[in-house]
Enzyme design. Structure first.
Site, PDB file in Angstrom:
ATOM      1  N   HIS A 265      -9.993  28.023 -28.664  1.00  0.00           N
ATOM      2  CA  HIS A 265      -9.962  26.618 -28.260  1.00  0.00           C
ATOM      3  C   HIS A 265     -11.388  26.050 -28.162  1.00  0.00           C
ATOM      4  O   HIS A 265     -11.713  25.040 -28.792  1.00  0.00           O
ATOM      5  CB  HIS A 265      -9.242  26.494 -26.910  1.00  0.00           C
ATOM      6  CG  HIS A 265      -9.139  25.097 -26.397  1.00  0.00           C
ATOM      7  ND1 HIS A 265      -8.021  24.311 -26.579  1.00  0.00           N
ATOM      8  CD2 HIS A 265     -10.017  24.314 -25.721  1.00  0.00           C
ATOM      9  CE1 HIS A 265      -8.227  23.124 -26.040  1.00  0.00           C
ATOM     10  NE2 HIS A 265      -9.423  23.093 -25.507  1.00  0.00           N
ATOM     11  N   GLU A 266     -12.221  26.710 -27.380  1.00  0.00           N
ATOM     12  CA  GLU A 266     -13.568  26.166 -27.155  1.00  0.00           C
ATOM     13  C   GLU A 266     -14.397  26.179 -28.441  1.00  0.00           C
ATOM     14  O   GLU A 266     -15.283  25.340 -28.623  1.00  0.00           O
ATOM     15  CB  GLU A 266     -14.276  26.922 -26.028  1.00  0.00           C
ATOM     16  CG  GLU A 266     -13.576  26.827 -24.658  1.00  0.00           C
ATOM     17  CD  GLU A 266     -13.272  25.413 -24.196  1.00  0.00           C
ATOM     18  OE1 GLU A 266     -13.984  24.468 -24.589  1.00  0.00           O
ATOM     19  OE2 GLU A 266     -12.287  25.231 -23.443  1.00  0.00           O
ATOM     20  N   HIS A 269     -14.062  22.858 -30.125  1.00  0.00           N
ATOM     21  CA  HIS A 269     -14.943  21.838 -29.540  1.00  0.00           C
ATOM     22  C   HIS A 269     -16.386  22.068 -30.005  1.00  0.00           C
ATOM     23  O   HIS A 269     -17.098  21.131 -30.353  1.00  0.00           O
ATOM     24  CB  HIS A 269     -14.895  21.906 -28.010  1.00  0.00           C
ATOM     25  CG  HIS A 269     -13.629  21.392 -27.402  1.00  0.00           C
ATOM     26  ND1 HIS A 269     -13.145  20.127 -27.653  1.00  0.00           N
ATOM     27  CD2 HIS A 269     -12.745  21.952 -26.534  1.00  0.00           C
ATOM     28  CE1 HIS A 269     -12.022  19.939 -26.959  1.00  0.00           C
ATOM     29  NE2 HIS A 269     -11.759  21.033 -26.274  1.00  0.00           N
ATOM     30  N   GLU A 295     -10.040  17.065 -28.810  1.00  0.00           N
ATOM     31  CA  GLU A 295      -8.997  18.049 -28.498  1.00  0.00           C
ATOM     32  C   GLU A 295      -8.215  18.444 -29.753  1.00  0.00           C
ATOM     33  O   GLU A 295      -7.700  19.562 -29.842  1.00  0.00           O
ATOM     34  CB  GLU A 295      -8.075  17.467 -27.412  1.00  0.00           C
ATOM     35  CG  GLU A 295      -7.233  18.482 -26.677  1.00  0.00           C
ATOM     36  CD  GLU A 295      -8.003  19.445 -25.776  1.00  0.00           C
ATOM     37  OE1 GLU A 295      -9.233  19.268 -25.583  1.00  0.00           O
ATOM     38  OE2 GLU A 295      -7.386  20.392 -25.282  1.00  0.00           O
TER      39      GLU A 295
HETATM   40 ZN    ZN Z   1     -10.244  21.227 -24.866  1.00  0.00          ZN
END
Ligand code: ZN
Length: 504
Positions: A265-266, A269, A295
Site C-alpha cells: 500500500h505505502e 503512495h 489512494e
Molecule cells: Zn493510503
C-alpha cells in the site's frame, strides 16, 4: 532584466515547501526512531514549523506577487507549468488566507487537547468524555467550512481541502450505489464457507517479512536509492523532496498478511511522489492531485496486484523460499485464497478488501448527518452501532471499537477525511481498466514478476503531473470518462464470485 514576479513568487513558495519538508522529517523521525522523551519538544518544534509555513504562504506580499504573476502568465498555455503553478498557488493562498489567525490558533489548541484526551478515553472506553469535545469540533468544522464562502453543502469546502472539485452532490449517489451493490454481495460471500488460512497465522519473523516486502516493492518500481522502508505503528508515506520519499510499515509475527498489505500500500503512495516531474521540485505542485487519486495508487498495489492470483503465481515461490518451514504444505492458489478471506469485523484498518468500503460508507454518512444537524453528537455512539449492523453486519461490544476507533475526528475537523479512501478504490478500478485496455499484456507481466509497463504507464499518465492537473480533469483524461463505480463493482463481483462460487 528585472526578475519576474513569477520567479519571486516561486522563490517564496519554495520556502513554504521546504519548511514543510523539514516539518515532515521531524514527523517521520517522531513516528519511527524518536525516544518517547522527545515528544513535548517535538510537538513544539513541529507546531512552530507549521506556523512558519502557513505565515509565509498567506503573507500579503504573496498576494501582490500572485496578481502580477497571473498577468505575466496570462498568455502561457493553460495546461503548461507556469499556468498550473499560478493557479494552484492562488487556490492554496485563498483557502489559507480566508481563515483568521485567531481561529487557526483556537482550532489548533482545541485539536491538540481533543487528541490528548482521546489517547486516554479510547483505552478507557469512555465515550462520554469525548462528547463535549466533539460537539465543539463539529461547531468549529462548520465555522472552518464557512470561511470558504457559500457552498451548496456545508461539507463541500471540507471535502475540497483533500479532494478538490468533489462535492456531496457528486459523492452521495456514488456512495449509495456502492452500498447497494456491496452490502448484499458481502452478505452472500459471508454465508459461504471460508477457505483455509491457518497458515498465515503461523510464526513469521518480522525482519524476514519486511525484507520480503521490501524486495517486492523494489520490483514494483519503488526506488530504494530515493527512499527507505522503516517500521512504525501507523504506516504512512512521507516526502522531503522528490528524491527522498520514505515509506513505513508494520507487521505481526502471527499474521503474515499485515506487513505485506501495508508495505505494498505505502509503496503506491511512495511511487506517486517519486514519479513527479523533477521540474515540480520545491513547488506547491509537487504533491498528489487529491487524496482519492493518491489512494488509487496505493490500493492498486495493495489489492489489484498484491491480492491477485497473477501476482501470487509469481511471488509465492520467493515467499516460500523465505519461509520454507511455515509454508511447506501450502501452494500458490491456497495462498491467494488466504489473502482474500472475507471476514466482516468492526475495525476498519483490519478489514478485508470486500468489506473495507462499508466501513468508509458508515463514516461518510454519519459525518454528513452530523454536519447537517440531522444527527446529534449525543446520539453518535448508538447511531454508529446501528449503522454498523445495517451496513457491515456486525456490532462492536464497545465504543473503543466503535466511534472511538479512528483518530480522524479527534485530530482535525469532522468532514472531508474519509471519502478519499473509497474514491481511491473506485479510481484504482477505472485506472486499471484503462491501463490494461492500452497494454493487454499487463496481467501476464504481473504473473511473471514484471511490473515496468504498468509502472511506466502510471508515471506517465498520473504521477508526473502532480497537482498540475486537477483531479476531475485527470480522471477524465486517464479513465476516458467521469468518476464511475461500475468498473469497481464489476471487479469485486467477478473476483469474489470466483473465490466463493456459491455466492454467485
Ligand atoms: Zn493510503
Amino acid at each position: 532584466m528585472a526578475e519576474s514576479a513569477f520567479e519571486h513568487l516561486r522563490a517564496r513558495l519554495a520556502d513554504v515547501v521546504d519548511i514543510r519538508g523539514a516539518e515532515y522529517l521531524l514527523k517521520w523521525d517522531q513516528s519511527t526512531y524518536m525516544p518517547p522523551g522527545g515528544a513535548p519538544a517535538r510537538a513544539r518544534q513541529r507546531a512552530l514549523l507549521s506556523q512558519l509555513a502557513h505565515e509565509r504562504l498567506v503573507d500579503p506580499e504573496v498576494g501582490r506577487l500572485l496578481e502580477r504573476a497571473e498577468r505575466e502568465v496570462a498568455d502561457e498555455p493553460p495546461d503548461g507549468f507556469e499556468a498550473a503553478f499560478v493557479r494552484v498557488a492562488r487556490r492554496d493562498f485563498e483557502r489559507e488566507a480566508a481563515i483568521p489567525p485567531a481561529f487557526t490558533r483556537a482550532f489548533g489548541a482545541h485539536t491538540a487537547a481533543t487528541y490528548q484526551t482521546w489517547t486516554e478515553a479510547r483505552p478507557a472506553d469512555d465515550v462520554a468524555r469525548m462528547l463535549p469535545l466533539l460537539e465543539r469540533t463539529l461547531d468549529m468544522s462548520r465555522t472552518l467550512a464557512g470561511f470558504q464562502g457559500a457552498a451548496e453543502h456545508v461539507a463541500d469546502p471540507l471535502i475540497a481541502r483533500s479532494d478538490f472539485g468533489f462535492t456531496v452532490a457528486m459523492l452521495r449517489p456514488l456512495f449509495a450505489r456502492l452500498r447497494a451493490t456491496l452490502v448484499p454481495l458481502a452478505r452472500r460471500v459471508q454465508a459461504c464457507e471460508a477457505p483455509r488460512d491457518d497458515f498465515v497465522r503461523r510464526t513469521y519473523a518480522l525482519d524476514e517479512q519486511f525484507a520480503f516486502a521490501a524486495a517486492r516493492v523494489a520490483e514494483f518500481g519503488y526506488d530504494m536509492r530515493r527512499g527507505r522502508l522503516d517500521p512504525t505503528h501507523h504506516p504512512f508515506a512521507i516526502e522531503f523532496s522528490i528524491d527522498d520519499v520514505r515509506i513505513t510499515t508494520r507487521g505481526r509475527r502471527d499474521y503474515l498478511v499485515e506487513a505485506l498489505a501495508c508495505t505494498f500500500h505505502e509503496s503506491g503512495h511512495g511511487m506517486y511522489h517519486q514519479g513527479l516531474d523533477p521540474r515540480l521540485e520545491a513547488t506547491l505542485l509537487a504533491d498528489g492531485t487529491s487524496a482519492g487519486v493518491h489512494e488509487s495508487q496505493s490500493r492498486m498495489w495493495e489489492n489489484r496486484i498484491g491480492r491477485s492470483r497473477a501476482f501470487w503465481s509469481y511471488a509465492f515461490g520467493p515467499l516460500q523460499d523465505a519461509f520454507p518451514d511455515q509454508l511447506a504444505d501450502v501452494d500458490a492458489e491456497s495462498f491467494y485464497r488466504a489473502m482474500n478471506v472475507v471476514r466482516p469485523g468492526v475495525i476498519r484498518t483490519r478489514a478485508d478488501e470486500l468489506t473495507y468500503d462499508l466501513h468508509v460508507i458508515v463514516r461518510f454518512e454519519l459525518e454528513l448527518e452530523l454536519l447537517e444537524g440531522t444527527l446529534a453528537v449525543a446520539d453518535l455512539s448508538e447511531a454508529w452501532h446501528a449503522r454498523y449492523e445495517e451496513v457491515v453486519g456486525v456490532r462492536a461490544d464497545t465504543d473503543r471499537d466503535g466511534v472511538l476507533q479512528d483518530v480522524h475526528w479527534f485530530a482535525g475537523p469532522i468532514g472531508g477525511a474519509f471519502q478519499g479512501y473509497t474514491l481511491g478504490n473506485v479510481l484504482a478500478a477505472q485506472f486499471w481498466d484503462a491501463a490494461v485496455g492500452e497494454h493487454p499484456e499487463v496481467p501476464d507481466d504481473v504473473a511473471r514478476g514484471r511490473f515496468d509497463t504498468l509502472t511506466r504507464w502510471t508515471r506517465e499518465r498520473i504521477h508526473r503531473h502532480g497537482r498540475a492537473i486537477d483531479p476531475l480533469a485527470l480522471i477524465e483524461q486517464v479513465a476516458g470518462g467521469p468518476l464511475d463505480t461500475g468498473p469497481y463493482e464489476r471487479y469485486l463481483r467477478d473476483k469474489y464470485e470466483d473465490l466463493y462460487p456459491s455466492a454467485g
